[in-house]
Motif scaffolding. Structure first.
Motif, PDB file in Angstrom:
ATOM      1  N   THR A   1      25.777   0.142 -25.121  1.00  0.00           N
ATOM      2  CA  THR A   1      26.291   0.638 -26.397  1.00  0.00           C
ATOM      3  C   THR A   1      26.876   2.043 -26.294  1.00  0.00           C
ATOM      4  O   THR A   1      26.540   2.822 -25.407  1.00  0.00           O
ATOM      5  N   GLY A   2      27.748   2.334 -27.250  1.00  0.00           N
ATOM      6  CA  GLY A   2      28.387   3.647 -27.327  1.00  0.00           C
ATOM      7  C   GLY A   2      29.763   3.518 -27.938  1.00  0.00           C
ATOM      8  O   GLY A   2      30.093   2.518 -28.571  1.00  0.00           O
ATOM      9  N   ASP A   3      30.571   4.535 -27.737  1.00  0.00           N
ATOM     10  CA  ASP A   3      31.939   4.545 -28.242  1.00  0.00           C
ATOM     11  C   ASP A   3      32.802   3.785 -27.230  1.00  0.00           C
ATOM     12  O   ASP A   3      33.168   4.323 -26.185  1.00  0.00           O
ATOM     13  N   VAL A   4      33.118   2.541 -27.546  1.00  0.00           N
ATOM     14  CA  VAL A   4      33.619   1.592 -26.551  1.00  0.00           C
ATOM     15  C   VAL A   4      34.931   2.013 -25.904  1.00  0.00           C
ATOM     16  O   VAL A   4      35.026   2.140 -24.669  1.00  0.00           O
ATOM     17  N   LEU A   5      35.970   2.220 -26.695  1.00  0.00           N
ATOM     18  CA  LEU A   5      37.282   2.469 -26.107  1.00  0.00           C
ATOM     19  C   LEU A   5      37.334   3.753 -25.284  1.00  0.00           C
ATOM     20  O   LEU A   5      37.841   3.727 -24.146  1.00  0.00           O
ATOM     21  N   PRO A   6      36.853   4.889 -25.788  1.00  0.00           N
ATOM     22  CA  PRO A   6      36.906   6.097 -24.955  1.00  0.00           C
ATOM     23  C   PRO A   6      36.199   5.920 -23.615  1.00  0.00           C
ATOM     24  O   PRO A   6      36.677   6.412 -22.579  1.00  0.00           O
ATOM     25  N   ARG A   7      35.085   5.196 -23.613  1.00  0.00           N
ATOM     26  CA  ARG A   7      34.360   4.999 -22.355  1.00  0.00           C
ATOM     27  C   ARG A   7      35.169   4.146 -21.383  1.00  0.00           C
ATOM     28  O   ARG A   7      35.262   4.464 -20.191  1.00  0.00           O
ATOM     29  N   ILE A   8      35.756   3.063 -21.895  1.00  0.00           N
ATOM     30  CA  ILE A   8      36.555   2.189 -21.044  1.00  0.00           C
ATOM     31  C   ILE A   8      37.750   2.947 -20.466  1.00  0.00           C
ATOM     32  O   ILE A   8      38.067   2.839 -19.272  1.00  0.00           O
ATOM     33  N   LEU A   9      38.425   3.730 -21.296  1.00  0.00           N
ATOM     34  CA  LEU A   9      39.585   4.483 -20.823  1.00  0.00           C
ATOM     35  C   LEU A   9      39.189   5.535 -19.795  1.00  0.00           C
ATOM     36  O   LEU A   9      39.948   5.822 -18.854  1.00  0.00           O
ATOM     37  N   LEU A  10      38.010   6.123 -19.951  1.00  0.00           N
ATOM     38  CA  LEU A  10      37.531   7.119 -19.002  1.00  0.00           C
ATOM     39  C   LEU A  10      37.172   6.475 -17.664  1.00  0.00           C
ATOM     40  O   LEU A  10      37.505   6.996 -16.595  1.00  0.00           O
ATOM     41  N   GLU A  11      36.513   5.332 -17.721  1.00  0.00           N
ATOM     42  CA  GLU A  11      36.062   4.672 -16.492  1.00  0.00           C
ATOM     43  C   GLU A  11      37.205   3.965 -15.762  1.00  0.00           C
ATOM     44  O   GLU A  11      37.184   3.841 -14.541  1.00  0.00           O
ATOM     45  N   GLY A  12      38.180   3.477 -16.519  1.00  0.00           N
ATOM     46  CA  GLY A  12      39.307   2.786 -15.900  1.00  0.00           C
ATOM     47  C   GLY A  12      38.863   1.582 -15.091  1.00  0.00           C
ATOM     48  O   GLY A  12      37.948   0.850 -15.476  1.00  0.00           O
ATOM     49  N   GLU A  13      39.484   1.393 -13.939  1.00  0.00           N
ATOM     50  CA  GLU A  13      39.175   0.224 -13.106  1.00  0.00           C
ATOM     51  C   GLU A  13      37.803   0.321 -12.457  1.00  0.00           C
ATOM     52  O   GLU A  13      37.334  -0.645 -11.847  1.00  0.00           O
ATOM     53  N   ARG A  14      37.137   1.460 -12.588  1.00  0.00           N
ATOM     54  CA  ARG A  14      35.780   1.613 -12.046  1.00  0.00           C
ATOM     55  C   ARG A  14      34.720   1.073 -12.996  1.00  0.00           C
ATOM     56  O   ARG A  14      33.534   1.047 -12.651  1.00  0.00           O
ATOM     57  N   THR A  15      35.114   0.634 -14.186  1.00  0.00           N
ATOM     58  CA  THR A  15      34.138   0.228 -15.186  1.00  0.00           C
ATOM     59  C   THR A  15      33.289  -0.950 -14.724  1.00  0.00           C
ATOM     60  O   THR A  15      33.762  -1.824 -13.984  1.00  0.00           O
ATOM     61  N   ASP A  16      32.048  -0.959 -15.157  1.00  0.00           N
ATOM     62  CA  ASP A  16      31.142  -2.073 -14.881  1.00  0.00           C
ATOM     63  C   ASP A  16      31.210  -3.133 -15.974  1.00  0.00           C
ATOM     64  O   ASP A  16      30.559  -4.173 -15.863  1.00  0.00           O
ATOM     65  N   ALA A  17      31.973  -2.858 -17.035  1.00  0.00           N
ATOM     66  CA  ALA A  17      32.046  -3.804 -18.148  1.00  0.00           C
ATOM     67  C   ALA A  17      32.758  -5.087 -17.728  1.00  0.00           C
ATOM     68  O   ALA A  17      33.754  -5.054 -16.988  1.00  0.00           O
ATOM     69  N   ASP A  18      32.234  -6.200 -18.202  1.00  0.00           N
ATOM     70  CA  ASP A  18      32.887  -7.497 -18.024  1.00  0.00           C
ATOM     71  C   ASP A  18      33.660  -7.876 -19.281  1.00  0.00           C
ATOM     72  O   ASP A  18      34.722  -8.489 -19.218  1.00  0.00           O
ATOM     73  N   VAL A  19      33.088  -7.500 -20.429  1.00  0.00           N
ATOM     74  CA  VAL A  19      33.662  -7.811 -21.741  1.00  0.00           C
ATOM     75  C   VAL A  19      33.424  -6.609 -22.645  1.00  0.00           C
ATOM     76  O   VAL A  19      32.443  -5.876 -22.466  1.00  0.00           O
ATOM     77  N   VAL A  20      34.325  -6.384 -23.588  1.00  0.00           N
ATOM     78  CA  VAL A  20      34.056  -5.421 -24.661  1.00  0.00           C
ATOM     79  C   VAL A  20      34.082  -6.167 -25.984  1.00  0.00           C
ATOM     80  O   VAL A  20      34.771  -7.181 -26.123  1.00  0.00           O
TER      81      VAL A  20
END
Length: 328
Positions: free
Chosen positions: A59-78
């Motif tokens: 959980t958290g502020d979804v879009l800013p985190r995804i944009l910060l992590e970029g292709e390094r993100t561990d997310a599979d789905v948002v």
């Protein structure tokens, strides 16, 4: 004794190995979504019952985190993005096509987006206590004309998606005259909160006469609390349509699980749960399957909806107008 210890150790090793072999699906979600009163826990239980996996909401502020992590993100789905921010999400190039059939969605607008999959919707509205306000405003213009001692709580558009939706709602009605509308509304604003929860809590605690929320918010009070005192003021100009969506990351290491989750989003099980846990209209559920008391909700005659490109183009000028009005 040694045999017993060896047996216990063996069981522990087997359990650890089984846990290590269980695939994990990481879903980034807003705080409210995975809270104990949100839809997350029920969705997690329902999906895990059929996926043989471990669904984890981060959980958290979804879009800013995804944009910060970029292709390094561990997310599979948002999950939890809305059309006011998806232009920035799409421009990142981080998301894959959902490959879902959206032709049978039960939404007030046609949906053709092949990346962002809607799971629910509602309309922005000002909620009031109908035992204290006998004659609520029947238009946005009437809201602006209310006495300045009427106190309203709204959310900050810089930190809240509902606050941003209000900016676009005002812009859609007043266009170039939006700055004047804000100047008329500003004296009635008791406070501007960082997020929705704080604002709504102030309203339910009796600190404000009205609060910016959604037309479906009274459903919680009606169904969960048997309380008929909360209503949405329905405006003749129409109400801003607020759509929430899920999307799959291109970088996921669990593509099949991610696809299975998006399949699950449009199932009757998921959609039915959304109505009484996210207190919104499901994106794909026949009206006859909604809780009967949803029929008691006020429904706008007109849905105001911006495409993501329109919303993105208007976001900064609308924010500048709002900041100017509230800095005086």
């Amino acid at each position: 004794m040694k045999k017993t210890l060896s047996f216990v150790a063996g069981l522990a090793l087997m359990a650890h190995s089984a846990a290590a072999d269980t695939p994990v699906l990481q879903v980034y979600a807003p705080d409210y979504f995975a809270s104990e009163w949100g839809p997350g826990p029920g969705i997690e239980q329902g999906f895990e019952a059929q996926c043989d996996c471990d669904l984890q909401f981060i959980t958290g502020d979804v879009l800013p985190r995804i944009l910060l992590e970029g292709e390094r993100t561990d997310a599979d789905v948002v999950i939890g993005l809305n059309t006011d921010v998806t232009a920035r999400a799409r421009a990142s190039g981080l998301f894959a096509a959902h490959e879902q059939d959206t032709s049978a969605l039960t939404m007030p607008v046609a949906w053709t987006d092949d990346v962002f999959l809607p799971f629910n919707f509602s309309y922005m509205a000002f909620i009031f206590d109908n035992t204290k306000m006998e004659t609520p405003p029947a238009s946005f213009e009437a809201l602006l004309d209310m006495p300045d001692d009427v106190k309203i709580v709204i959310q900050d558009p810089r930190s809240s998606i509902s606050g941003l939706a209000l900016l676009l709602w005002v812009k859609s009605i007043y266009g170039d005259k939006a700055p004047e509308a804000w100047e008329r509304l500003a004296p009635k604003i008791l406070t501007v909160t960082q997020g929705w929860s704080q604002a709504y809590g102030m309203f339910t605690d009796g600190e404000a006469d009205m609060v910016l929320s959604y037309t479906t918010s009274p459903a919680y009070h009606i169904i969960a609390e048997d309380d008929m005192t909360k209503s949405a003021a329905i405006f003749e100009e129409g109400h801003y349509l607020f759509v929430e969506m899920a999307a799959k990351l291109k970088t996921t290491d669990q593509p099949e699980l991610a696809d299975a989750f998006l399949d699950y989003v449009l199932t009757e099980e998921f959609q039915t749960a959304i109505a009484t846990s996210n207190w919104s209209y499901p994106s794909k559920l026949d009206a006859s399957l909604l809780p009967e008391k949803f029929n008691l909700l006020g429904v706008p005659q007109k849905a105001i909806f911006y495409s993501e490109d329109e919303a993105e183009a208007l976001r900064k000028p609308a924010l500048d107008e709002w900041l100017t009005a509230f800095s005086k």
